[in-house]
Write a protein that holds these residues in place. Structure first.
Motif, mmCIF file in Angstrom:
data_model
loop_
_atom_site.group_PDB
_atom_site.id
_atom_site.type_symbol
_atom_site.label_atom_id
_atom_site.label_comp_id
_atom_site.label_asym_id
_atom_site.label_seq_id
_atom_site.Cartn_x
_atom_site.Cartn_y
_atom_site.Cartn_z
ATOM 1 N N HIS A 207 37.229 35.713 46.464
ATOM 2 C CA HIS A 207 36.738 34.991 45.292
ATOM 3 C C HIS A 207 35.242 35.196 45.055
ATOM 4 O O HIS A 207 34.728 34.817 44.004
ATOM 5 C CB HIS A 207 37.053 33.491 45.407
ATOM 6 C CG HIS A 207 36.279 32.774 46.459
ATOM 7 N ND1 HIS A 207 36.717 32.632 47.757
ATOM 8 C CD2 HIS A 207 35.080 32.139 46.409
ATOM 9 C CE1 HIS A 207 35.838 31.960 48.458
ATOM 10 N NE2 HIS A 207 34.825 31.638 47.666
ATOM 11 N N LEU A 208 34.538 35.827 46.013
ATOM 12 C CA LEU A 208 33.121 36.119 45.806
ATOM 13 C C LEU A 208 32.876 37.553 45.348
ATOM 14 O O LEU A 208 31.750 37.913 45.025
ATOM 15 C CB LEU A 208 32.322 35.851 47.087
ATOM 16 C CG LEU A 208 32.159 34.389 47.494
ATOM 17 C CD1 LEU A 208 31.238 34.277 48.706
ATOM 18 C CD2 LEU A 208 31.626 33.548 46.347
ATOM 19 N N LEU A 209 33.923 38.369 45.328
ATOM 20 C CA LEU A 209 33.790 39.722 44.786
ATOM 21 C C LEU A 209 33.804 39.679 43.260
ATOM 22 O O LEU A 209 34.416 38.797 42.662
ATOM 23 C CB LEU A 209 34.944 40.612 45.253
ATOM 24 C CG LEU A 209 34.751 41.384 46.568
ATOM 25 C CD1 LEU A 209 34.874 40.445 47.757
ATOM 26 C CD2 LEU A 209 35.768 42.519 46.671
ATOM 27 N N LEU A 215 44.114 41.376 47.809
ATOM 28 C CA LEU A 215 44.578 42.638 48.363
ATOM 29 C C LEU A 215 45.581 43.304 47.432
ATOM 30 O O LEU A 215 45.700 44.532 47.382
ATOM 31 C CB LEU A 215 45.200 42.401 49.748
ATOM 32 C CG LEU A 215 45.454 43.625 50.631
ATOM 33 C CD1 LEU A 215 44.162 44.381 50.906
ATOM 34 C CD2 LEU A 215 46.099 43.194 51.947
ATOM 35 N N GLN A 216 46.296 42.477 46.686
ATOM 36 C CA GLN A 216 47.295 43.014 45.757
ATOM 37 C C GLN A 216 46.706 43.314 44.373
ATOM 38 O O GLN A 216 47.246 44.135 43.632
ATOM 39 C CB GLN A 216 48.454 42.014 45.599
ATOM 40 C CG GLN A 216 49.298 41.814 46.841
ATOM 41 C CD GLN A 216 48.603 41.007 47.919
ATOM 42 O OE1 GLN A 216 47.814 40.111 47.612
ATOM 43 N NE2 GLN A 216 48.888 41.317 49.180
ATOM 44 N N THR A 333 41.400 42.891 54.085
ATOM 45 C CA THR A 333 42.357 41.967 54.690
ATOM 46 C C THR A 333 42.944 41.079 53.600
ATOM 47 O O THR A 333 42.512 41.126 52.446
ATOM 48 C CB THR A 333 41.682 41.088 55.759
ATOM 49 O OG1 THR A 333 40.805 40.151 55.102
ATOM 50 C CG2 THR A 333 40.882 41.923 56.740
ATOM 51 N N GLU A 334 43.898 40.257 53.962
ATOM 52 C CA GLU A 334 44.491 39.331 53.000
ATOM 53 C C GLU A 334 43.471 38.302 52.523
ATOM 54 O O GLU A 334 43.514 37.852 51.379
ATOM 55 C CB GLU A 334 45.686 38.603 53.639
ATOM 56 C CG GLU A 334 46.935 39.450 53.792
ATOM 57 C CD GLU A 334 47.608 39.764 52.465
ATOM 58 O OE1 GLU A 334 47.299 39.078 51.466
ATOM 59 O OE2 GLU A 334 48.443 40.681 52.432
#
Length: 517
Positions: A207-209, A215-216, A333-334
């Protein structure tokens, strides 16, 4: 993606200007006696105390308020490095004094509260004695001088400290073992302690990207990249109201060849055309909706020079590039993305490097504004349209016309410099004399309006002019010219080095052939 980002902003309770937090920061006096009475646990206690100090400073966004200390973050200070103490300069101080001093020093403001300090009494063999204020002040002065003298070796970037705090407050993790350091005029991320292979350097939740949201749900080429540039521009316009303000505010206004005006492009002497220099601007105009205003331009340049394969990752994009020395790698990662130490670990003082990929020198310069150290992938085209390429290594070793296998090995290997050099030498020496002679002829047919010696003189004059009293536009123009000049000088010197390396091999072969005859 946009809907998800809007939801994040609505749900974020910390968005915008936040009131200063306060926390009582104390250390039990019993810990002091334990520190001295149990020498075997001294290092562990020191580490715990310093770690707690750093964590509290971060959690309070540099706003530590208690009975003894007031801290302000509005003005950077040479005291900032003292929060990551290196104890070696203070051999005459006890470990306790270093810890106590670190707890009583702030980033920008200090109020001395205690008229006395406690020190171990070596004469009476008692645990503690009280030292008058003059001695206390002397200790403060020595510590301040030590911190100031070593400021460039510690994490003294207030913007980075604020960014690190923001990351942690929003669910991320940042290893305390590294920080921003300026060395030889270049800012980078350096290790403060030894870091083992596999250690987590950074964790950024999805949520910070700005880009991929899970991942999906990964950032897609084309329209997906436009969405990232557009979203980042909108967040930039929001200013302090943006969730990402500590991150976006820390991104500098880097200048790339796309910013160069006609006369500056001429300084490249044909090594990069305007068509190539403005490639990303044309991409934005053709693929993305929206006007390229100041915010959009900053967003686009940041995306070009900082984006990873999953989008914009705060802090991750502060790490510099080096294909030959890379010691960190991204893992998905997830929960989010992790940056891990790779290779044989990272030694204290070493810079931590990523790989931006194996790209030609012209592409690196166009997209990132620099020519990488080594291996440097140069290419050029003759007037007949023939293409040549070579990899440049230290010690004037060159791999001429590198094969796909060699390029793959260079990019994917974590080996020593000696092994890289051996690999390059083996490749070039395997080429036929005809191939080497063809390459030498092609280099000799490359002509430029100026020589390397003339370029050195021009560079010195521009550097002197840059240091003078000029307005911002003129300074940008001069800086761009210096950048272009340095690139063309690096290109010319690389050609000379490659030619000399080929000639040395040819000469050796001729000498061996003459002996056989």
């Amino acid at each position: 993606m946009k809907a998800d980002l809007e939801r994040r902003r609505r749900e974020d309770p910390n968005r915008g200007n936040q009131p200063a937090k306060t926390m009582q920061y104390s250390i039990l006096s019993s810990s002091y006696n334990e520190l001295y009475d149990s020498r075997t646990n001294e290092g562990q206690l020191l580490s715990e105390l310093l770690l707690k100090h750093n964590q509290v400073c971060d959690q309070l966004s540099m706003q530590l308020v208690d009975n003894y200390l007031t801290v302000s973050t509005t003005v950077p200070s040479p005291l900032a490095p003292c929060t990551n103490l290196q104890l070696s300069p203070w051999t005459n101080f006890s470990l306790f004094q270093a810890v106590r001093a670190s707890l009583c020093l702030g980033y920008s403001g200090v109020r001395l509260y205690f008229p006395l300090v406690m020190m171990p009494n070596q004469t009476t063999n008692k645990n503690w004695t009280f030292v008058p204020l003059p001695v206390t002040m002397y200790c403060w002065l020595l510590l301040l001088m030590s911190c100031s003298a070593n400021a460039s070796q510690h994490d003294g970037d207030a913007g980075y400290v604020r960014l690190r705090s923001w990351m942690r407050e929003n669910g991320g993790r940042v290893n305390n073992s590294f920080g921003v350091v300026e060395k030889d005029g270049i800012r980078g991320i350096h290790a403060f302690t030894d870091i083992e292979e596999g250690s987590e350097l950074l964790f950024c939740p999805w949520h910070l990207l700005i880009g991929s949201t899970s991942l999906q749900d990964q950032m897609k080429p084309g329209d997906g990249m436009c969405s990232v540039v557009d979203e980042m521009a909108r967040e930039i316009r929001l200013g302090t109201d943006s969730l990402w303000y500590p991150y976006l505010d820390h991104i500098g206004g880097q200048r790339l060849p796309a910013d160069f005006v006609g006369e500056v492009l001429q300084e490249l002497q044909g090594l990069m055309t305007k068509q190539d220099a403005t490639r990303h601007l044309r991409w934005f105009d053709q693929r993305c909706d929206g006007e390229l205003d100041v915010s959009a331009k900053k967003s686009l340049v940041a995306f070009i020079s900082r984006a990873s394969e999953v989008g914009m990752i705060p802090i991750y994009d502060l790490f510099n590039h080096h294909n030959g020395k890379r010691n960190a790698k991204l893992a998905l990662t997830e929960e989010g993305v992790k940056l891990l130490a790779v290779g044989d670990g990272i030694s204290s003082g070493d810079e931590i490097y990523l790989s931006y990929g194996l790209k030609t020198a012209s592409t690196m310069y166009r997209d990132y504004g620099f020519v990488e150290d080594w291996p440097t992938a140069w290419n050029f085209q003759t007037v007949e349209g023939n293409n040549f390429a070579f990899l440049q290594f230290p010690n004037d070793v060159v791999a001429i016309n590198p094969s796909a296998d060699l390029l793959r090995a260079v990019w994917q290997s974590n080996i020593s410099l000696e092994e890289y050099l051996s690999m390059a030498k083996t490749h070039t020496e395997s080429l036929s004399s005809a191939d080497l002679e063809t390459f030498v002829t092609a280099v000799e047919n490359e002509h430029f309006p100026t020589t390397c010696e003339g370029d050195e003189i021009t560079l010195a004059l521009l550097l002197e002019k840059e240091g003078g009293n000029v307005d911002s536009d003129s300074r940008n123009n001069i800086s761009d010219r210096i950048s272009a000049l340095r690139y063309r000088m690096a290109h010319k010197k690389a050609l000379v080095s490659a030619k000399m390396y080929c000639n040395a091999i040819l000469k050796k072969r001729m000498s061996m052939g003459a002996k056989e005859l």
